[in-house]
Design a protein around this motif. Structure first.
Motif, short mmCIF file in Angstrom:
data_model
loop_
_atom_site.label_atom_id
_atom_site.label_comp_id
_atom_site.label_asym_id
_atom_site.label_seq_id
_atom_site.Cartn_x
_atom_site.Cartn_y
_atom_site.Cartn_z
N GLY A 282 -18.33 -2.08 -32.20
CA GLY A 282 -17.46 -1.71 -33.32
C GLY A 282 -17.09 -2.90 -34.16
O GLY A 282 -17.40 -4.05 -33.83
N ALA A 283 -16.44 -2.61 -35.27
CA ALA A 283 -16.02 -3.67 -36.19
C ALA A 283 -14.75 -3.24 -36.91
O ALA A 283 -14.50 -2.05 -37.13
N THR A 284 -13.96 -4.24 -37.28
CA THR A 284 -12.74 -4.05 -38.06
C THR A 284 -12.78 -5.00 -39.25
O THR A 284 -13.22 -6.15 -39.12
N TYR A 285 -12.31 -4.51 -40.40
CA TYR A 285 -12.27 -5.36 -41.60
C TYR A 285 -10.90 -5.26 -42.23
O TYR A 285 -10.38 -4.16 -42.45
N GLN A 286 -10.30 -6.41 -42.53
CA GLN A 286 -8.99 -6.44 -43.16
C GLN A 286 -9.16 -6.51 -44.67
O GLN A 286 -9.45 -7.56 -45.24
N LEU A 287 -8.97 -5.37 -45.33
CA LEU A 287 -9.18 -5.29 -46.78
C LEU A 287 -8.10 -6.05 -47.55
O LEU A 287 -8.39 -6.74 -48.53
N THR A 288 -6.87 -5.90 -47.12
CA THR A 288 -5.73 -6.60 -47.72
C THR A 288 -4.81 -7.02 -46.58
O THR A 288 -5.02 -6.60 -45.43
N PRO A 289 -3.77 -7.82 -46.85
CA PRO A 289 -2.85 -8.16 -45.77
C PRO A 289 -2.21 -6.94 -45.10
O PRO A 289 -1.79 -7.01 -43.95
N GLN A 290 -2.15 -5.81 -45.82
CA GLN A 290 -1.54 -4.61 -45.26
C GLN A 290 -2.55 -3.58 -44.72
O GLN A 290 -2.21 -2.78 -43.86
N LEU A 291 -3.77 -3.59 -45.22
CA LEU A 291 -4.73 -2.52 -44.92
C LEU A 291 -5.90 -3.01 -44.09
O LEU A 291 -6.62 -3.93 -44.48
N ASN A 292 -6.09 -2.37 -42.91
CA ASN A 292 -7.24 -2.60 -42.04
C ASN A 292 -8.04 -1.32 -41.90
O ASN A 292 -7.47 -0.23 -41.80
N ILE A 293 -9.37 -1.46 -41.86
CA ILE A 293 -10.23 -0.32 -41.56
C ILE A 293 -11.16 -0.72 -40.42
O ILE A 293 -11.54 -1.89 -40.29
N GLY A 294 -11.50 0.25 -39.60
CA GLY A 294 -12.37 -0.06 -38.46
C GLY A 294 -13.13 1.15 -37.99
O GLY A 294 -12.73 2.30 -38.22
N GLY A 295 -14.24 0.90 -37.32
CA GLY A 295 -15.04 1.96 -36.72
C GLY A 295 -15.57 1.53 -35.37
O GLY A 295 -15.77 0.32 -35.13
N HIS A 296 -15.79 2.49 -34.48
CA HIS A 296 -16.31 2.17 -33.15
C HIS A 296 -17.19 3.32 -32.65
O HIS A 296 -16.88 4.50 -32.87
N TYR A 297 -18.27 2.94 -31.94
CA TYR A 297 -19.18 3.93 -31.34
C TYR A 297 -19.32 3.62 -29.86
O TYR A 297 -19.51 2.47 -29.46
N TRP A 298 -19.21 4.68 -29.04
CA TRP A 298 -19.38 4.56 -27.60
C TRP A 298 -20.50 5.52 -27.17
O TRP A 298 -20.55 6.68 -27.60
N PHE A 299 -21.37 5.05 -26.30
CA PHE A 299 -22.41 5.91 -25.72
C PHE A 299 -22.27 5.86 -24.21
O PHE A 299 -22.28 4.78 -23.60
N ALA A 300 -22.12 7.03 -23.58
CA ALA A 300 -21.97 7.11 -22.13
C ALA A 300 -23.08 7.96 -21.53
O ALA A 300 -23.52 8.95 -22.12
N GLU A 301 -23.51 7.57 -20.33
CA GLU A 301 -24.53 8.32 -19.59
C GLU A 301 -24.11 8.39 -18.13
O GLU A 301 -23.69 7.38 -17.56
N GLN A 302 -24.21 9.59 -17.54
CA GLN A 302 -23.83 9.72 -16.14
C GLN A 302 -24.83 10.54 -15.36
O GLN A 302 -25.48 11.44 -15.89
N THR A 303 -24.96 10.20 -14.07
CA THR A 303 -25.75 10.99 -13.13
C THR A 303 -24.80 11.72 -12.19
O THR A 303 -23.62 11.37 -12.07
#
Length: 353
Positions: free
Chosen positions: A269-290
């Motif tokens: 994932g990543a986060t970006y601080q657009l302004t001192p007040q505004l942050n945007i971010g995204g994250h992806y998780w992939f899980a696999e189970q037996t």
């Protein structure tokens, strides 16, 4: 007589000075969100007021007493609550309750109920988001932290320059399913942090769950990026399976989700601080189970988790946020209503004090 009076005065001044270096801090978070969920399970509303979108509401006390000579006494008591209706968030009133002593030369030792080392490494080294380590209402990564806390724990932490090490042991007294041991190693300097940890927890049947994780994070100006891997391995017939696997998204999945032989998760994932007040971010998780069951022995179940967050700070203490999430399952794992896909969104307000 004058000398005695002077000695008493000096002693009183020194004691007053020592007391002045001690502190008792009351702290907390109040977070309430409005959540919408598609394909909601039976008995659950699509539109809800939830007790915390980004953070679980809490009230805590930190005690820090300067003992002199580079020594400190530390105490933490922390209660979690449902901010939407004022009820207790868990059966245990104190989610953390520990006492410790810290030396500038030899590190820190803490005794009591506290966060385990898997949670420590996630949140301190490669947190999913820069401004808030994870999304309280949507936290697949914390689902692999094996309960996030242990009772009856002794934890030792030492930090030398950019290197931190931790060891935890818990006794698993009586009928407690919390007998554990594990270790953590972390390196953080400047813009870069990397670390890993392992934890083994044993139940009263002698069955074990083993957890491993490693990851890294990089910060450059307004950018923050992170990657991680985690794995949980369960002995067949253990008592901790449902408790540890339900943490993936809460108790909203079908029974096959709790039939786990091994679960692996990769995330970025990543986060970006657009302004001192505004942050945007995204994250992806992939899980696999037996699985262990005969019917699912040859099945690999997969989960895809995606979240985006925009957070605007009115001040250092108060912020408003918008969260969007999407989940998709393949294989035997489904939501309890047999849905394979689900979307969600949260608009929330949070205050820290």
């Amino acid at each position: 007589m004058k000398k005695a009076a002077m000695a008493v005065g000096l002693l009183a001044a020194s004691i007053g000075s020592a007391w002045a270096q001690s502190s008792v801090q009351l702290y907390g978070i109040v977070d309430v969100g409005l959540r919408w969920t598609s394909n909601a399970n039976a008995g659950s509303s699509e539109k809800q007021v939830i007790p915390g979108g980004m953070s679980q509401s809490r009230l805590g006390v930190n005690v820090n007493e300067d003992l002199g000579g580079g020594m400190k006494a530390l105490v933490n008591l922390e209660h979690r609550l449902n901010s939407d209706n004022g009820t207790q968030a868990a059966t245990d009133f104190w989610r953390q309750s520990w006492v410790g002593i810290q030396s500038a030369d030899f590190g820190r030792i803490m005794l009591g109920r506290q966060y385990n080392i898997l949670f420590d490494i996630y949140t301190s080294t490669y947190a999913s988001f820069k401004y808030s380590p994870y999304i309280e209402a949507y936290k697949p990564e914390i689902g692999l932290s094996m309960g996030a806390r242990q009772d009856n724990m002794v934890k030792y932490l030492v930090e030398k320059g950019p290197v931190r090490g931790e060891i935890q042991v818990s006794a698993g007294e009586g009928n407690s399913q919390n007998k554990s041991y594990g270790g953590l190693l972390r390196y953080a300097e400047g813009e870069f942090a990397v670390g890993g940890a392992f934890l083994t927890v044993e139940d009263t049947l002698g069955k074990k769950v083993r957890g491993y994780t490693a990851g890294a994070a990089y910060t450059s100006g307004p950018w923050y990026a992170n990657v991680s891997w985690a794995s949980n391995k369960f002995d067949r017939g253990g008592l901790l399976g449902a408790a540890y696997t339900a943490g993936l998204l809460g108790t909203v999945l079908n029974t096959a989700a709790n039939d786990v032989r091994k679960r692996d998760m990769f995330s970025a994932g990543a986060t970006y601080q657009l302004t001192p007040q505004l942050n945007i971010g995204g994250h992806y998780w992939f899980a696999e189970q037996t699985h262990y069951s005969v019917a699912l022995a040859n099945t690999k179940s997969k989960g895809h988790y995606l979240a985006f967050v925009a957070d605007y700070a009115f001040s250092k203490r108060t912020d408003v946020y918008l969260e969007l999430d999407y989940t998709k399952y393949d294989g035997a794992v489904r939501f309890a209503n047999n849905a394979e896909k689900r979307g969600g969104s949260i608009v929330g307000l949070r205050h820290r004090f």
